[in-house]
Design a protein around this motif. Sequence first.
Motif, PDB file in Angstrom:
ATOM      1  N   GLY A 144      20.834   9.961   0.646  1.00 24.20           N
ATOM      2  CA  GLY A 144      20.853   8.811   1.555  1.00 24.20           C
ATOM      3  C   GLY A 144      19.746   8.803   2.584  1.00 24.20           C
ATOM      4  N   GLU A 145      18.647   9.523   2.308  1.00 26.26           N
ATOM      5  CA  GLU A 145      17.546   9.594   3.271  1.00 26.26           C
ATOM      6  C   GLU A 145      16.604   8.398   3.177  1.00 26.26           C
ATOM      7  N   TYR A 146      16.787   7.587   2.137  1.00 27.32           N
ATOM      8  CA  TYR A 146      16.015   6.355   1.996  1.00 27.32           C
ATOM      9  C   TYR A 146      16.968   5.164   2.101  1.00 27.32           C
ATOM     10  N   SER A 147      16.512   4.099   2.726  1.00 24.93           N
ATOM     11  CA  SER A 147      17.325   2.890   2.823  1.00 24.93           C
ATOM     12  C   SER A 147      17.260   2.105   1.520  1.00 24.93           C
ATOM     13  N   TYR A 148      18.155   1.157   1.378  1.00 25.03           N
ATOM     14  CA  TYR A 148      18.158   0.267   0.210  1.00 25.03           C
ATOM     15  C   TYR A 148      16.807  -0.426   0.085  1.00 25.03           C
ATOM     16  N   GLU A 149      16.298  -0.945   1.195  1.00 28.90           N
ATOM     17  CA  GLU A 149      15.023  -1.662   1.189  1.00 28.90           C
ATOM     18  C   GLU A 149      13.870  -0.748   0.753  1.00 28.90           C
ATOM     19  N   GLN A 150      13.897   0.511   1.195  1.00 34.32           N
ATOM     20  CA  GLN A 150      12.837   1.449   0.823  1.00 34.32           C
ATOM     21  C   GLN A 150      12.868   1.767  -0.678  1.00 34.32           C
ATOM     22  N   VAL A 151      14.069   1.950  -1.212  1.00 37.18           N
ATOM     23  CA  VAL A 151      14.198   2.231  -2.644  1.00 37.18           C
ATOM     24  C   VAL A 151      13.724   1.035  -3.465  1.00 37.18           C
ATOM     25  N   MET A 152      14.084  -0.171  -3.037  1.00 38.25           N
ATOM     26  CA  MET A 152      13.661  -1.376  -3.757  1.00 38.25           C
ATOM     27  C   MET A 152      12.147  -1.550  -3.689  1.00 38.25           C
ATOM     28  N   LYS A 153      11.552  -1.178  -2.564  1.00 39.60           N
ATOM     29  CA  LYS A 153      10.092  -1.271  -2.434  1.00 39.60           C
ATOM     30  C   LYS A 153       9.420  -0.237  -3.357  1.00 39.60           C
ATOM     31  N   MET A 154       9.991   0.957  -3.436  1.00 30.66           N
ATOM     32  CA  MET A 154       9.488   1.975  -4.366  1.00 30.66           C
ATOM     33  C   MET A 154       9.504   1.434  -5.789  1.00 30.66           C
ATOM     34  N   ALA A 155      10.632   0.824  -6.159  1.00 31.72           N
ATOM     35  CA  ALA A 155      10.781   0.288  -7.518  1.00 31.72           C
ATOM     36  C   ALA A 155       9.749  -0.803  -7.778  1.00 31.72           C
ATOM     37  N   GLU A 156       9.566  -1.682  -6.821  1.00 32.53           N
ATOM     38  CA  GLU A 156       8.590  -2.772  -6.961  1.00 32.53           C
ATOM     39  C   GLU A 156       7.177  -2.214  -7.171  1.00 32.53           C
ATOM     40  N   ASP A 157       6.811  -1.206  -6.391  1.00 34.24           N
ATOM     41  CA  ASP A 157       5.476  -0.602  -6.510  1.00 34.24           C
ATOM     42  C   ASP A 157       5.305   0.097  -7.860  1.00 34.24           C
ATOM     43  N   LEU A 158       6.354   0.751  -8.326  1.00 37.76           N
ATOM     44  CA  LEU A 158       6.280   1.462  -9.607  1.00 37.76           C
ATOM     45  C   LEU A 158       6.170   0.501 -10.788  1.00 37.76           C
ATOM     46  N   VAL A 159       6.836  -0.635 -10.692  1.00 36.33           N
ATOM     47  CA  VAL A 159       6.724  -1.647 -11.751  1.00 36.33           C
ATOM     48  C   VAL A 159       5.280  -2.151 -11.837  1.00 36.33           C
ATOM     49  N   ALA A 160       4.676  -2.396 -10.695  1.00 35.47           N
ATOM     50  CA  ALA A 160       3.272  -2.830 -10.665  1.00 35.47           C
ATOM     51  C   ALA A 160       2.359  -1.732 -11.222  1.00 35.47           C
ATOM     52  N   GLN A 161       2.648  -0.490 -10.854  1.00 34.32           N
ATOM     53  CA  GLN A 161       1.850   0.643 -11.348  1.00 34.32           C
ATOM     54  C   GLN A 161       1.987   0.782 -12.864  1.00 34.32           C
ATOM     55  N   MET A 162       3.202   0.583 -13.356  1.00 29.53           N
ATOM     56  CA  MET A 162       3.430   0.696 -14.797  1.00 29.53           C
ATOM     57  C   MET A 162       2.638  -0.364 -15.560  1.00 29.53           C
ATOM     58  N   GLU A 163       2.559  -1.551 -15.004  1.00 28.95           N
ATOM     59  CA  GLU A 163       1.793  -2.630 -15.646  1.00 28.95           C
ATOM     60  C   GLU A 163       0.329  -2.245 -15.755  1.00 28.95           C
ATOM     61  N   SER A 164      -0.192  -1.638 -14.693  1.00 27.02           N
ATOM     62  CA  SER A 164      -1.593  -1.227 -14.679  1.00 27.02           C
ATOM     63  C   SER A 164      -1.848  -0.088 -15.676  1.00 27.02           C
ATOM     64  N   VAL A 165      -0.981   0.910 -15.670  1.00 30.18           N
ATOM     65  CA  VAL A 165      -1.141   2.064 -16.557  1.00 30.18           C
ATOM     66  C   VAL A 165      -0.970   1.643 -18.016  1.00 30.18           C
ATOM     67  N   TYR A 166      -0.094   0.674 -18.251  1.00 31.39           N
ATOM     68  CA  TYR A 166       0.147   0.169 -19.612  1.00 31.39           C
ATOM     69  C   TYR A 166      -1.149  -0.343 -20.243  1.00 31.39           C
TER      70      TYR A 166
END
Length: 362
Positions: free
Chosen positions: A313-335
Amino acid sequence: MKRIEVEQRAIFIGLAGSHGYGLNRPSSDYDYRGVFIAPKRYYLGFDRIEQKDGGWDEPGIFPFLDGNKDTVIYELRKIIQLLSGANPNVLELLWLNEYPVLTNVGQHLINHKQLFLSKKVKHTYSGYAFAQIKKMESHRKWLLHPPQNKPLPSDFGIEEEATLSKDELNAFLEYLYLLIRGRIEFLEEAEQLYQLLTADIDFKGVLKQYTLPDETLDYTQNLTNSRKDFIRLLQKSQSYQVALREWKAYLSWQENRNPTRAEMEKKSGFDLKHGMHCIRLLRSGVEILRTGEVIVDRRIAGDAEDLRAILNGEYSYEQVMKMAEDLVAQMESVYQESTLPHKPDLEQINELCMELVEMQGW
């Protein structure tokens, strides 16, 4: 098949789940996943088996499986199919650290694990991550705004006796699915588009999970030669069934929640375990596309402590969702840059499957 028969023909059994990820706690269950090759009658006769996921209280030959409810052993053809589809939960089984059972046949399969890696991992890993997000959102909604009453047909403007039953709904939606599929058969020559519309898009799932939008009602009515009042009733009945399904899911969630996990969820405002798995899946997908390897143990990947921080619980809901959003963008680039093939070589995989069966023998 009996447990002892499956274990006698097992080619490997690995320790997966939280222990495989290096994220286990003292109270963590042991999740065992494995592969067996069925005997002759299951290949040449009418008998069929895809996996063994129960009956571990029967007599067996591997004591560590005794009474373990978190054990699944897949039949070879089933797991080959899942591996070819880049299923995240199965793909990782070929990259585990610990195999309490490993035969030369199992090692031969593991030696060919690269055969199953393709750019499809972008879609499967992000899809599984999105499923975790959907669960997070559902649980968060229940935490912040819990439903108060069981939905009734009258809430959706329909008389109870006029409501279409679940079976009636599914039968009509199955019919609608066949009509839609029939409309795109002519695209068979355009292989990629045809594959997208007939295999990669789960029309049945979409039709059964989501209510028909208003803008599609007239077209659906014409396509199915239905009365307008029936199509409106169909839409209302769908809405009612969706609400009823959510109500039942809410009651089940309340009844079966782990008390410790529920307390953490209450404090943080979201399901921490789903949040952690979402980030783990997205990071794994990026790693596979970039390196051509699956890193199951997150201690080796270097983010075990960070994933534990999400669980704690050291990350907030908003922080986790932002992590996910950034990783999705990163995955698109790496793809775009990935050297993995767009799809696995099914002919080679088929040859491997036959080799493994022949190595095992009847």
